[in-house]
Design a protein around this motif. Structure first.
Motif, PDB file in Angstrom:
ATOM      1  N   LEU A  97      42.577  42.819  43.319  1.00  0.00           N
ATOM      2  CA  LEU A  97      43.319  41.623  43.730  1.00  0.00           C
ATOM      3  C   LEU A  97      43.894  40.908  42.516  1.00  0.00           C
ATOM      4  O   LEU A  97      45.064  40.492  42.508  1.00  0.00           O
ATOM      5  CB  LEU A  97      42.392  40.697  44.515  1.00  0.00           C
ATOM      6  N   LEU A  98      43.091  40.780  41.461  1.00  0.00           N
ATOM      7  CA  LEU A  98      43.589  40.160  40.230  1.00  0.00           C
ATOM      8  C   LEU A  98      44.753  40.956  39.658  1.00  0.00           C
ATOM      9  O   LEU A  98      45.793  40.403  39.296  1.00  0.00           O
ATOM     10  CB  LEU A  98      42.461  40.081  39.195  1.00  0.00           C
ATOM     11  N   LYS A  99      44.568  42.273  39.577  1.00  0.00           N
ATOM     12  CA  LYS A  99      45.572  43.142  38.944  1.00  0.00           C
ATOM     13  C   LYS A  99      46.879  43.165  39.731  1.00  0.00           C
ATOM     14  O   LYS A  99      47.959  43.165  39.139  1.00  0.00           O
ATOM     15  CB  LYS A  99      45.004  44.560  38.831  1.00  0.00           C
ATOM     16  N   ASN A 100      46.775  43.147  41.067  1.00  0.00           N
ATOM     17  CA  ASN A 100      47.956  43.332  41.906  1.00  0.00           C
ATOM     18  C   ASN A 100      48.700  42.046  42.245  1.00  0.00           C
ATOM     19  O   ASN A 100      49.828  42.114  42.746  1.00  0.00           O
ATOM     20  CB  ASN A 100      47.565  44.045  43.205  1.00  0.00           C
ATOM     21  N   THR A 101      48.085  40.900  41.999  1.00  0.00           N
ATOM     22  CA  THR A 101      48.744  39.638  42.362  1.00  0.00           C
ATOM     23  C   THR A 101      49.086  38.760  41.166  1.00  0.00           C
ATOM     24  O   THR A 101      49.862  37.818  41.311  1.00  0.00           O
ATOM     25  CB  THR A 101      47.866  38.814  43.321  1.00  0.00           C
ATOM     26  N   LEU A 102      48.528  39.073  39.991  1.00  0.00           N
ATOM     27  CA  LEU A 102      48.754  38.223  38.825  1.00  0.00           C
ATOM     28  C   LEU A 102      49.269  39.051  37.650  1.00  0.00           C
ATOM     29  O   LEU A 102      48.906  40.222  37.501  1.00  0.00           O
ATOM     30  CB  LEU A 102      47.449  37.519  38.417  1.00  0.00           C
ATOM     31  N   CYS A 103      50.089  38.414  36.835  1.00  0.00           N
ATOM     32  CA  CYS A 103      50.581  39.053  35.609  1.00  0.00           C
ATOM     33  C   CYS A 103      49.637  38.646  34.472  1.00  0.00           C
ATOM     34  O   CYS A 103      49.838  37.629  33.811  1.00  0.00           O
ATOM     35  CB  CYS A 103      52.017  38.611  35.318  1.00  0.00           C
ATOM     36  N   LEU A 104      48.605  39.457  34.275  1.00  0.00           N
ATOM     37  CA  LEU A 104      47.531  39.093  33.355  1.00  0.00           C
ATOM     38  C   LEU A 104      47.838  39.520  31.920  1.00  0.00           C
ATOM     39  O   LEU A 104      48.087  40.684  31.652  1.00  0.00           O
ATOM     40  CB  LEU A 104      46.222  39.733  33.813  1.00  0.00           C
ATOM     41  N   ARG A 105      47.748  38.561  31.010  1.00  0.00           N
ATOM     42  CA  ARG A 105      47.865  38.843  29.579  1.00  0.00           C
ATOM     43  C   ARG A 105      46.523  38.664  28.882  1.00  0.00           C
ATOM     44  O   ARG A 105      46.438  38.792  27.671  1.00  0.00           O
ATOM     45  CB  ARG A 105      48.919  37.905  28.957  1.00  0.00           C
ATOM     46  N   GLY A 106      45.508  38.337  29.639  1.00  0.00           N
ATOM     47  CA  GLY A 106      44.178  38.169  29.073  1.00  0.00           C
ATOM     48  C   GLY A 106      43.227  37.589  30.101  1.00  0.00           C
ATOM     49  O   GLY A 106      43.642  36.846  30.995  1.00  0.00           O
ATOM     50  N   LEU A 107      41.937  37.971  30.000  1.00  0.00           N
ATOM     51  CA  LEU A 107      40.893  37.432  30.863  1.00  0.00           C
ATOM     52  C   LEU A 107      39.733  36.961  30.001  1.00  0.00           C
ATOM     53  O   LEU A 107      39.405  37.588  28.996  1.00  0.00           O
ATOM     54  CB  LEU A 107      40.381  38.492  31.838  1.00  0.00           C
ATOM     55  N   ALA A 108      39.107  35.886  30.405  1.00  0.00           N
ATOM     56  CA  ALA A 108      37.915  35.383  29.716  1.00  0.00           C
ATOM     57  C   ALA A 108      36.899  34.963  30.758  1.00  0.00           C
ATOM     58  O   ALA A 108      37.253  34.488  31.847  1.00  0.00           O
ATOM     59  CB  ALA A 108      38.255  34.211  28.817  1.00  0.00           C
ATOM     60  N   ALA A 109      35.615  35.154  30.437  1.00  0.00           N
ATOM     61  CA  ALA A 109      34.532  34.746  31.332  1.00  0.00           C
ATOM     62  C   ALA A 109      33.280  34.515  30.510  1.00  0.00           C
ATOM     63  O   ALA A 109      33.107  35.096  29.436  1.00  0.00           O
ATOM     64  CB  ALA A 109      34.277  35.814  32.396  1.00  0.00           C
ATOM     65  N   GLY A 110      32.397  33.666  31.026  1.00  0.00           N
ATOM     66  CA  GLY A 110      31.108  33.469  30.400  1.00  0.00           C
ATOM     67  C   GLY A 110      30.245  34.696  30.606  1.00  0.00           C
ATOM     68  O   GLY A 110      30.435  35.460  31.565  1.00  0.00           O
ATOM     69  N   GLU A 111      29.281  34.905  29.727  1.00  0.00           N
ATOM     70  CA  GLU A 111      28.459  36.108  29.819  1.00  0.00           C
ATOM     71  C   GLU A 111      27.584  36.138  31.065  1.00  0.00           C
ATOM     72  O   GLU A 111      27.068  37.196  31.443  1.00  0.00           O
ATOM     73  CB  GLU A 111      27.600  36.264  28.569  1.00  0.00           C
ATOM     74  N   ASP A 112      27.425  34.983  31.745  1.00  0.00           N
ATOM     75  CA  ASP A 112      26.644  34.950  32.979  1.00  0.00           C
ATOM     76  C   ASP A 112      27.533  34.966  34.220  1.00  0.00           C
ATOM     77  O   ASP A 112      27.055  34.766  35.334  1.00  0.00           O
ATOM     78  CB  ASP A 112      25.731  33.734  33.005  1.00  0.00           C
ATOM     79  N   TYR A 113      28.822  35.234  34.057  1.00  0.00           N
ATOM     80  CA  TYR A 113      29.753  35.249  35.192  1.00  0.00           C
ATOM     81  C   TYR A 113      29.429  36.409  36.128  1.00  0.00           C
ATOM     82  O   TYR A 113      29.184  37.528  35.688  1.00  0.00           O
ATOM     83  CB  TYR A 113      31.195  35.385  34.676  1.00  0.00           C
ATOM     84  N   ARG A 114      29.401  36.135  37.447  1.00  0.00           N
ATOM     85  CA  ARG A 114      29.138  37.160  38.451  1.00  0.00           C
ATOM     86  C   ARG A 114      30.254  37.144  39.492  1.00  0.00           C
ATOM     87  O   ARG A 114      30.822  36.085  39.802  1.00  0.00           O
ATOM     88  CB  ARG A 114      27.800  36.914  39.164  1.00  0.00           C
ATOM     89  N   PHE A 115      30.554  38.300  40.045  1.00  0.00           N
ATOM     90  CA  PHE A 115      31.599  38.366  41.064  1.00  0.00           C
ATOM     91  C   PHE A 115      31.344  39.569  41.961  1.00  0.00           C
ATOM     92  O   PHE A 115      30.520  40.440  41.668  1.00  0.00           O
ATOM     93  CB  PHE A 115      32.984  38.458  40.416  1.00  0.00           C
ATOM     94  N   GLY A 116      32.094  39.606  43.062  1.00  0.00           N
ATOM     95  CA  GLY A 116      31.961  40.697  44.015  1.00  0.00           C
ATOM     96  C   GLY A 116      30.861  40.439  45.025  1.00  0.00           C
ATOM     97  O   GLY A 116      30.020  39.556  44.846  1.00  0.00           O
ATOM     98  N   ARG A 117      30.866  41.217  46.094  1.00  0.00           N
ATOM     99  CA  ARG A 117      29.909  41.076  47.190  1.00  0.00           C
ATOM    100  C   ARG A 117      28.468  41.017  46.668  1.00  0.00           C
ATOM    101  O   ARG A 117      28.015  41.897  45.937  1.00  0.00           O
ATOM    102  CB  ARG A 117      30.071  42.276  48.120  1.00  0.00           C
ATOM    103  N   GLY A 118      27.775  39.944  47.023  1.00  0.00           N
ATOM    104  CA  GLY A 118      26.397  39.782  46.580  1.00  0.00           C
ATOM    105  C   GLY A 118      26.262  39.590  45.093  1.00  0.00           C
ATOM    106  O   GLY A 118      25.189  39.837  44.531  1.00  0.00           O
ATOM    107  N   ALA A 119      27.340  39.112  44.431  1.00  0.00           N
ATOM    108  CA  ALA A 119      27.331  38.940  42.959  1.00  0.00           C
ATOM    109  C   ALA A 119      26.908  40.235  42.274  1.00  0.00           C
ATOM    110  O   ALA A 119      26.109  40.240  41.345  1.00  0.00           O
ATOM    111  CB  ALA A 119      26.428  37.775  42.562  1.00  0.00           C
ATOM    112  N   GLU A 120      27.497  41.356  42.731  1.00  0.00           N
ATOM    113  CA  GLU A 120      27.063  42.679  42.273  1.00  0.00           C
ATOM    114  C   GLU A 120      27.527  43.040  40.864  1.00  0.00           C
ATOM    115  O   GLU A 120      26.978  43.952  40.247  1.00  0.00           O
ATOM    116  CB  GLU A 120      27.567  43.756  43.245  1.00  0.00           C
TER     117      GLU A 120
END
Length: 295
Positions: A97-120
């Motif tokens: 979803l990120l790749k197909n809807t946004l023109c990304l030139r960079g991503l950043a996240a905290g080391e404790d960032y979780r995403f996806g079903r059940g924070a997988e």
């Protein structure tokens, strides 16, 4: 965010419920990945905890987060609503979803960032995705001072009325924003007009008390005193947010205001008469002015 957006952005991932010092480091790390791209942050329009059946109030509403994002130099905001279909999205689906809807030139996240079903998935999977797609990635370590900087700790401090300690972790004064609603004009009758903000039921309610604050309306700033909680001398009913703008004498009904909190002056007290309450408010104003509130 369901359509293709061709604007190049560097995106900071998170919920950023309090935009605290650690969150700001993620925002800054994203911006540093490509100076030619717009600085963007991801957040949710609704309260993810409520959507998942949890009781965890918002430190900042979406409106308040947008204010803080702007103060931190964010120029674009990517948001989603955490609904069952979004919560069920696997990590790979979120990345697509990120790749197909946004023109990304960079991503950043905290080391404790979780995403996806059940924070997988977490930062490791995000980094692998970025390497595969050739997208610069910043993995931001957790920020610790004398204690871990976290929204959980900030909630605790606010509920205890420890506003100065909460502000240290937030990196900016705690705030409440909203439109002024009509009250019963008791303050006006005593010579202390107040602006009442209609609070979202999802908004965290700090410890009841009287606070030294700064009120902002239409780009103007005024030292202020804010009462949070019930009003036992007047009616003693529901939790309210009432702010007296010191030195401002105009009708604020219907206007958007932001109140920034600096110090808790005292707890809530029931007075026998309105004259006693009026005298105490005058002392509260004097005390608030004595601490040198910014203008």
């Amino acid at each position: 965010f369901g359509r293709r957006d061709e604007r190049p952005i560097t995106l900071a991932l998170g919920f950023f419920d309090s935009v605290h010092l650690g969150h700001c480091r993620v925002l800054q790390a994203a911006a540093a990945l490509d100076s030619g791209a717009a600085r963007a942050a991801f957040t949710f329009r609704n309260n993810p905890a409520s959507a998942l059946g949890q009781k965890k109030p918002l430190i900042y509403t979406l409106e308040e987060r947008l204010e803080r994002f702007a103060e931190e130099g964010v120029t674009e905001v990517v948001w989603a609503s955490l609904r069952p279909e979004f919560a069920a999205l696997p990590a790979a689906g979120f990345l697509d979803l990120l790749k197909n809807t946004l023109c990304l030139r960079g991503l950043a996240a905290g080391e404790d960032y979780r995403f996806g079903r059940g924070a997988e998935a977490g930062a490791a999977e995000l980094e692998a995705f970025c390497q595969k797609e050739g997208i610069p990635f910043a993995r931001v370590p957790l920020l610790e001072r004398t204690e871990k900087v976290s929204s959980t700790r900030i909630r605790e401090l606010l509920k205890e009325g420890k506003i100065e300690e909460a502000n240290e972790l937030l990196g900016a004064p705690y705030r409440m924003s909203g439109r002024v609603r009509a009250g019963n004009a008791v303050g006006r009758k005593m010579g202390f007009e107040t602006a009442n903000i209609l609070l979202s039921p999802q908004k965290l309610k700090p410890a009841p008390g009287v606070y030294a604050t700064v009120g902002e309306v239409e780009g103007r700033f005024f030292p202020a005193v804010t009462n949070l909680g019930a009003r036992p001398t007047v009616d003693g009913r529901s939790y309210r947010s009432e702010t007296h703008f010191i030195g401002l004498h105009e009708d604020l009904y219907g206007k958007q205001i932001t109140v920034r909190f600096y110090r808790r002056l005292r707890g809530i007290v029931r007075f026998d008469t309105l004259d006693e309450l009026k005298a105490q408010i005058a002392r509260d104003v004097e005390q608030a002015l004595s601490i040198g509130l910014p203008r």
